[in-house]
Design a protein around this motif. Sequence first.
Motif, PDB file in Angstrom:
ATOM      1  N   GLY A  28       0.830  -1.200   0.000  1.00  0.00           N
ATOM      2  CA  GLY A  28       0.000   0.000   0.000  1.00  0.00           C
ATOM      3  C   GLY A  28       0.852   1.232   0.000  1.00  0.00           C
ATOM      4  O   GLY A  28       2.058   1.140  -0.140  1.00  0.00           O
ATOM      5  N   PRO A  29       0.260   2.365   0.151  1.00  0.00           N
ATOM      6  CA  PRO A  29      -1.172   2.554   0.272  1.00  0.00           C
ATOM      7  C   PRO A  29      -1.917   2.141  -0.999  1.00  0.00           C
ATOM      8  O   PRO A  29      -1.347   2.139  -2.073  1.00  0.00           O
ATOM      9  CB  PRO A  29      -1.332   4.059   0.530  1.00  0.00           C
ATOM     10  CG  PRO A  29       0.009   4.656   0.411  1.00  0.00           C
ATOM     11  CD  PRO A  29       1.017   3.595   0.202  1.00  0.00           C
ATOM     12  N   THR A  74      -3.119   5.531  12.732  1.00  0.00           N
ATOM     13  CA  THR A  74      -1.784   5.128  12.311  1.00  0.00           C
ATOM     14  C   THR A  74      -1.764   3.620  12.220  1.00  0.00           C
ATOM     15  O   THR A  74      -2.196   2.934  13.148  1.00  0.00           O
ATOM     16  CB  THR A  74      -0.714   5.593  13.328  1.00  0.00           C
ATOM     17  OG1 THR A  74      -0.777   7.008  13.445  1.00  0.00           O
ATOM     18  CG2 THR A  74       0.672   5.175  12.900  1.00  0.00           C
ATOM     19  N   ALA A  75      -1.290   3.110  11.096  1.00  0.00           N
ATOM     20  CA  ALA A  75      -1.159   1.663  10.965  1.00  0.00           C
ATOM     21  C   ALA A  75      -0.047   1.209  11.911  1.00  0.00           C
ATOM     22  O   ALA A  75       1.031   1.794  11.917  1.00  0.00           O
ATOM     23  CB  ALA A  75      -0.823   1.284   9.525  1.00  0.00           C
ATOM     24  N   SER A  80      -1.894  -3.350   9.282  1.00  0.00           N
ATOM     25  CA  SER A  80      -2.373  -2.328   8.357  1.00  0.00           C
ATOM     26  C   SER A  80      -3.586  -1.619   8.937  1.00  0.00           C
ATOM     27  O   SER A  80      -4.253  -2.130   9.839  1.00  0.00           O
ATOM     28  CB  SER A  80      -2.773  -2.976   7.022  1.00  0.00           C
ATOM     29  OG  SER A  80      -1.660  -3.591   6.421  1.00  0.00           O
ATOM     30  N   LEU A  94      -1.398  11.374   3.904  1.00  0.00           N
ATOM     31  CA  LEU A  94      -0.620  10.229   4.368  1.00  0.00           C
ATOM     32  C   LEU A  94       0.682  10.709   4.994  1.00  0.00           C
ATOM     33  O   LEU A  94       1.334  11.617   4.477  1.00  0.00           O
ATOM     34  CB  LEU A  94      -0.325   9.284   3.209  1.00  0.00           C
ATOM     35  CG  LEU A  94      -1.550   8.755   2.469  1.00  0.00           C
ATOM     36  CD1 LEU A  94      -1.127   7.849   1.341  1.00  0.00           C
ATOM     37  CD2 LEU A  94      -2.488   8.037   3.409  1.00  0.00           C
ATOM     38  N   THR A  97       5.260   7.854   5.006  1.00  0.00           N
ATOM     39  CA  THR A  97       5.658   7.254   3.737  1.00  0.00           C
ATOM     40  C   THR A  97       6.760   8.117   3.136  1.00  0.00           C
ATOM     41  O   THR A  97       7.048   9.198   3.628  1.00  0.00           O
ATOM     42  CB  THR A  97       4.476   7.165   2.741  1.00  0.00           C
ATOM     43  OG1 THR A  97       3.987   8.485   2.484  1.00  0.00           O
ATOM     44  CG2 THR A  97       3.349   6.308   3.290  1.00  0.00           C
ATOM     45  N   LEU A 111      -9.408   2.976   1.856  1.00  0.00           N
ATOM     46  CA  LEU A 111      -7.989   3.297   1.760  1.00  0.00           C
ATOM     47  C   LEU A 111      -7.232   2.367   2.690  1.00  0.00           C
ATOM     48  O   LEU A 111      -7.496   2.325   3.893  1.00  0.00           O
ATOM     49  CB  LEU A 111      -7.734   4.754   2.149  1.00  0.00           C
ATOM     50  CG  LEU A 111      -6.282   5.216   2.134  1.00  0.00           C
ATOM     51  CD1 LEU A 111      -5.679   5.115   0.726  1.00  0.00           C
ATOM     52  CD2 LEU A 111      -6.179   6.644   2.669  1.00  0.00           C
ATOM     53  N   LEU A 113      -3.737   1.444   4.398  1.00  0.00           N
ATOM     54  CA  LEU A 113      -2.440   1.994   4.770  1.00  0.00           C
ATOM     55  C   LEU A 113      -1.534   0.862   5.233  1.00  0.00           C
ATOM     56  O   LEU A 113      -1.951   0.034   6.046  1.00  0.00           O
ATOM     57  CB  LEU A 113      -2.590   3.030   5.883  1.00  0.00           C
ATOM     58  CG  LEU A 113      -3.504   4.218   5.572  1.00  0.00           C
ATOM     59  CD1 LEU A 113      -3.581   5.148   6.781  1.00  0.00           C
ATOM     60  CD2 LEU A 113      -3.030   4.957   4.352  1.00  0.00           C
ATOM     61  N   CYS A 117       2.405   3.360   8.422  1.00  0.00           N
ATOM     62  CA  CYS A 117       1.913   4.554   7.727  1.00  0.00           C
ATOM     63  C   CYS A 117       0.789   5.172   8.559  1.00  0.00           C
ATOM     64  O   CYS A 117      -0.050   4.474   9.107  1.00  0.00           O
ATOM     65  CB  CYS A 117       1.390   4.170   6.342  1.00  0.00           C
ATOM     66  SG  CYS A 117       0.829   5.559   5.348  1.00  0.00           S
ATOM     67  N   CYS A 119      -1.906   8.903   9.037  1.00  0.00           N
ATOM     68  CA  CYS A 119      -2.610   9.896   8.243  1.00  0.00           C
ATOM     69  C   CYS A 119      -3.188  10.984   9.125  1.00  0.00           C
ATOM     70  O   CYS A 119      -3.443  10.779  10.305  1.00  0.00           O
ATOM     71  CB  CYS A 119      -3.704   9.247   7.410  1.00  0.00           C
ATOM     72  SG  CYS A 119      -5.073   8.560   8.354  1.00  0.00           S
TER      73      CYS A 119
END
Length: 137
Positions: A28-29, A74-75, A80, A94, A97, A111, A113, A117, A119
Amino acid sequence: MQWGQDEERPADPESEVVAFLNRRLGTGPALLWTDGEQPDGNPPGTGPTHGAARWADTLRHHLGRPVEPARQLTAPEDGSLLLFQHHGGSRVRLTGTATHQDVRLRPGHWLLLPPGCGCDLQCRPGAEPLALRIPTA
């Protein structure tokens, strides 16, 4: 997500999300937009909390791995993050990354992630995104 020429797009949104995750989980993303009616079948105003729990149960069953509503955007390093735009629209920036990029989410967009990752989420009034955490198997 683009389905290949030799691939048939799954018939219903639930199967489409499962196929998307089977193909893209851990990478991903990635963005999936579903066609047709509201993927979760819930009428507007039922709220993302109910939808997150429903989708967590559905995906847990189909993927055979833990899936839970996420409390943070947040992943985790060991999994994920899956965002679903339930109603309205949101802008997602994002983080974590190589490049900081913006993604616009509309109703029916998913979406994914990758691990680590994060956001920043800016929702329009009335927007109802939901978030799910999927640990690495």
